[in-house]
Design a protein around this motif. Sequence first.
Motif, PDB file in Angstrom:
ATOM      1  N   TRP A   1       0.806  -1.217   0.000  1.00  0.00           N
ATOM      2  CA  TRP A   1       0.000   0.000   0.000  1.00  0.00           C
ATOM      3  C   TRP A   1       0.841   1.270   0.000  1.00  0.00           C
ATOM      4  O   TRP A   1       0.296   2.377  -0.125  1.00  0.00           O
TER       5      TRP A   1
ATOM      6  N   ARG B   1       0.704   3.705  -3.097  1.00  0.00           N
ATOM      7  CA  ARG B   1      -0.636   4.265  -3.283  1.00  0.00           C
ATOM      8  C   ARG B   1      -0.916   5.370  -2.260  1.00  0.00           C
ATOM      9  O   ARG B   1      -1.444   6.440  -2.601  1.00  0.00           O
ATOM     10  N   LEU B   2      -0.551   5.137  -0.999  1.00  0.00           N
ATOM     11  CA  LEU B   2      -0.819   6.127   0.046  1.00  0.00           C
ATOM     12  C   LEU B   2       0.041   7.372  -0.124  1.00  0.00           C
ATOM     13  O   LEU B   2      -0.454   8.500  -0.062  1.00  0.00           O
TER      14      LEU B   2
ATOM     15  N   THR C   1       1.568   8.685  -2.613  1.00  0.00           N
ATOM     16  CA  THR C   1       1.435   9.505  -3.811  1.00  0.00           C
ATOM     17  C   THR C   1       0.027  10.079  -3.993  1.00  0.00           C
ATOM     18  O   THR C   1      -0.223  10.819  -4.938  1.00  0.00           O
ATOM     19  N   SER C   2      -0.863   9.755  -3.064  1.00  0.00           N
ATOM     20  CA  SER C   2      -2.243  10.225  -3.202  1.00  0.00           C
ATOM     21  C   SER C   2      -2.338  11.712  -2.857  1.00  0.00           C
ATOM     22  O   SER C   2      -1.632  12.214  -1.980  1.00  0.00           O
TER      23      SER C   2
ATOM     24  N   GLU D   1      -4.724   4.565   5.375  1.00  0.00           N
ATOM     25  CA  GLU D   1      -5.703   5.143   4.459  1.00  0.00           C
ATOM     26  C   GLU D   1      -5.837   6.633   4.762  1.00  0.00           C
ATOM     27  O   GLU D   1      -5.839   7.023   5.936  1.00  0.00           O
TER      28      GLU D   1
END
Length: 434
Positions: free
Chosen positions: A7, A10-11, A13-14, A110
């Motif tokens: 993860w 994804r985290l 670079t969000s 998240e």
Amino acid sequence: MTSIPGWWGRLTTSSASRDLGISWREPGEWEPSRRDNADSTMRTLADSELDESVSGGKLLVGSGPGVTTRLFGADVPVEWYLDPSEQPSRLWCALGDFYGPRLWIPVAPEPAALAEVIGRSHPKPALRRTDMPRFTRGFLGLRGDVKVPHIYSGDLVEINGHDLDRYFTLVQYVEHEAWGSSLLDDPLADDIEFVNPLVMAASLASDTSQAQLRGRIPSKTWRTLHSRSYLSFEIQSQHSVYVSVRYRPSPPSHHQVVERINAETSNDFPPDLPLDVIGAVSGFTYHSERELEEMLKAPESPGQLADALRIFAGFWAGDLRRSRLLGEFADHPAPEVRTRLARIAYWYGYRWLADELALTETEPSVRLQMENIALGQVDDHTYNAFDDYYSGRPVMIDDTGAPVETWNDLNDDADDEDDEDDEDDDAGVDGEGA
């Protein structure tokens, strides 16, 4: 080689993660936490063991956002940790870079979960007393048994205003500058940053914010850094020390941390108590009402019941509904219980309790004293509970702001912290006092 969770990319670079103000490190820059009592607080052995247990294997992987301390303008960043080997499915959040690991919050990787963890402290909220609906109070012990470290020698000394002020100057969980019971709200604005020490000294020369108000429980109150809670040390009935907290409940994700601390360190903090408050009171022996209620409900002796009434009178101070429960013991057959209630009536100005005691008391001299208290014919309290001295500024003021002369016994040679004869003199019960 350190493994990278699936993860991670994804985290980090969000856009949602970036909007929170977090700066993530490249995996090659991850590093172990370096903490050696960074928060400068007292700690118990259980605190240290829990810190070591939580910090093991964790790497610093990100930081931010931050808050700025007032008066000195220092930036305090949030720190984010990961245990890539044992717990790769979650992060750990330290609200400040000095927070002990026992106060780190486990959080799902998240953006919404990260936002919830820091949402009530970043940005720093501007809260006043009426914005904080929760209140709790813990009993720390009698004054002679409650210690604070002398910041130069390191020796533990009996709690007093000067050493308590100096100790909390080093404790990073609170903002600088306490205020006394003469004020109900924080006198300083949240956005005050750097202040020249000479300007500060000049402003304090005529300031009465640290003074106690005659007739109000003596206290020293600090604003905590992140939750903006009011953390007060109180000395009630001249010798009983409490810590009280007015606060806004912490985010739900923090509650598991408090429950872990309670389980591992034998404390009984409310689950929604903010973590900076718990950090600030580290090292003090905190007793909740629930921990001590057996002394009141099933005392082993009249003497223990008398002690319990003193403690619970302090727990209930300011809550008239609960304080009225003291009247249920007014006709107790044991003289030491009735005498303790008489002292409580004097200490807290409970004319209603003195009236109930006067109606049932069989000893004429004690009954007369209770009638005098019920009629208000006793002196107001001017005891300098913290042994404060402010170099020309008043230690206590009345409700017009005029200085009030005070007294204390902290420099007496006699050890009177739990001396019943001294208490009799203080309370004007069975003695020559007011």
